[in-house]
Design a protein around this motif. Structure first.
Motif, mmCIF file in Angstrom:
data_model
loop_
_atom_site.group_PDB
_atom_site.id
_atom_site.type_symbol
_atom_site.label_atom_id
_atom_site.label_comp_id
_atom_site.label_asym_id
_atom_site.label_seq_id
_atom_site.Cartn_x
_atom_site.Cartn_y
_atom_site.Cartn_z
ATOM 1 N N UNK A 1 0.827 -1.199 0.000
ATOM 2 C CA UNK A 1 0.000 0.000 0.000
ATOM 3 C C UNK A 1 0.871 1.262 0.000
ATOM 4 N N UNK A 2 1.904 1.281 0.836
ATOM 5 C CA UNK A 2 2.733 2.477 0.944
ATOM 6 C C UNK A 2 3.504 2.776 -0.324
ATOM 7 N N UNK A 3 4.146 1.765 -0.901
ATOM 8 C CA UNK A 3 4.977 1.995 -2.082
ATOM 9 C C UNK A 3 4.134 2.244 -3.328
ATOM 10 N N UNK A 4 2.974 1.588 -3.427
ATOM 11 C CA UNK A 4 2.112 1.871 -4.576
ATOM 12 C C UNK A 4 1.571 3.299 -4.504
ATOM 13 N N UNK A 5 1.289 3.770 -3.298
ATOM 14 C CA UNK A 5 0.873 5.169 -3.135
ATOM 15 C C UNK A 5 1.982 6.110 -3.601
ATOM 16 N N UNK A 6 3.224 5.809 -3.231
ATOM 17 C CA UNK A 6 4.348 6.631 -3.680
ATOM 18 C C UNK A 6 4.479 6.603 -5.198
ATOM 19 N N UNK A 7 4.265 5.440 -5.799
ATOM 20 C CA UNK A 7 4.328 5.342 -7.256
ATOM 21 C C UNK A 7 3.268 6.219 -7.908
ATOM 22 N N UNK A 8 2.067 6.215 -7.351
ATOM 23 C CA UNK A 8 1.011 7.080 -7.879
ATOM 24 C C UNK A 8 1.401 8.550 -7.786
ATOM 25 N N UNK A 9 1.973 8.928 -6.649
ATOM 26 C CA UNK A 9 2.392 10.321 -6.469
ATOM 27 C C UNK A 9 3.479 10.714 -7.464
ATOM 28 N N UNK A 10 4.502 9.871 -7.605
ATOM 29 C CA UNK A 10 5.616 10.186 -8.500
ATOM 30 C C UNK A 10 5.161 10.225 -9.951
ATOM 31 N N UNK A 11 4.396 9.226 -10.360
ATOM 32 C CA UNK A 11 3.915 9.200 -11.739
ATOM 33 C C UNK A 11 2.943 10.352 -11.992
ATOM 34 N N UNK A 12 2.069 10.623 -11.025
ATOM 35 C CA UNK A 12 1.118 11.716 -11.181
ATOM 36 C C UNK A 12 1.808 13.064 -11.303
#
Length: 244
Positions: free
Chosen positions: A143-154
């Motif tokens: 959950x934590x790392x996928x959230x970070x991926x969304x933030x970085x990609x977004x």
């Protein structure tokens, strides 16, 4: 000396990228909902709407018997697809923005999240303190790392759109970053409830948060799929070039 020229066109395979992101979204959704349906039919969990009632977590719905088997069968390949999608997303975004620190971190974070999902799925349904710790570790990291991926990609998508190098509808431009912010908000609400209210309400809110968080990830991969579909992005597969 071997001819270093590129392989002829008939030896190359060009595939659209968007179906990979769609599968990365829908396989986990199917795994969770099918496991819940099977668990309700088997009398393992109560019948309810977990997105609002908070009566059961994803983990509990998929923990035993047939629901566990189906969940693992769908979730493990889904984790592989999600890791692949983050690798492709990092390469796509770096082609427009260059090798920024955030985009250099995107692929490793996405692969770690995928491995954590494999860990979670592999040990779901097992017993013992070590196995319980591994399941919890996998959930938190995923959950934590996928959230970070969304933030970085977004953030990268917004930067490309702001400079005119990416033509997307405004909703799609803000989709990944907006979903990441919503997920962070869910986490904050969960933490506040855990600190101020009793264990029963805390458990229900945790369950609701888990289901809504999983939905956020499904929507995130679908948003990536929509971007890739509109941009007609493709990946070309072929033999490696001959070395002299």
């Amino acid at each position: 000396m071997a001819d270093p020229s590129p392989p002829p066109a008939e030896r190359l395979l060009s595939l659209p990228l968007w179906p990979l992101a769609v599968l990365a979204a829908l396989l986990p959704a199917a795994a969770s909902l099918l496991a819940l349906w099977l668990a309700v039919r088997a009398g393992l969990v109560p019948a309810c709407n977990p997105f609002f009632d908070g009566c059961v977590s994803i983990s509990r719905a998929a923990r035993y018997e047939l629901p566990n088997t189906v969940f693992r069968a769908l979730m493990l390949p889904a984790a592989t697809l999600q890791g692949l999608v983050w690798l492709l997303a990092a390469r796509w975004l770096r082609s427009g923005l260059g090798s920024t620190p955030g985009l250099r971190a995107l692929a490793p974070l996405g692969l770690t999240a995928a491995l954590a999902l494999v860990l979670y799925g592999s040990f779901l349904g097992t017993e013992g303190q070590v196995y319980r710790w591994l399941r919890q570790y996998g959930t938190v990291v995923y959950f934590g790392f996928t959230c970070l991926c969304l933030l970085l990609a977004g953030n990268a998508v917004l930067r490309l759109a702001a400079t005119g190098r990416l033509a997307l509808p405004r909703l799609l431009q803000h989709a990944l970053a907006g979903l990441a912010v919503f997920l962070v908000t869910l986490g904050i609400v969960n933490a506040i409830v855990a600190a101020l209210f009793d264990d029963e309400l805390k458990a229900r809110v945790e369950n609701v948060t888990e289901w809504w968080g999983a939905l956020v990830f499904v929507l995130g991969f679908l948003a990536l799929a929509a971007m890739w579909w509109r941009l007609r992005l493709r990946v070309t597969l072929g033999p490696p070039p001959l070395q002299p």
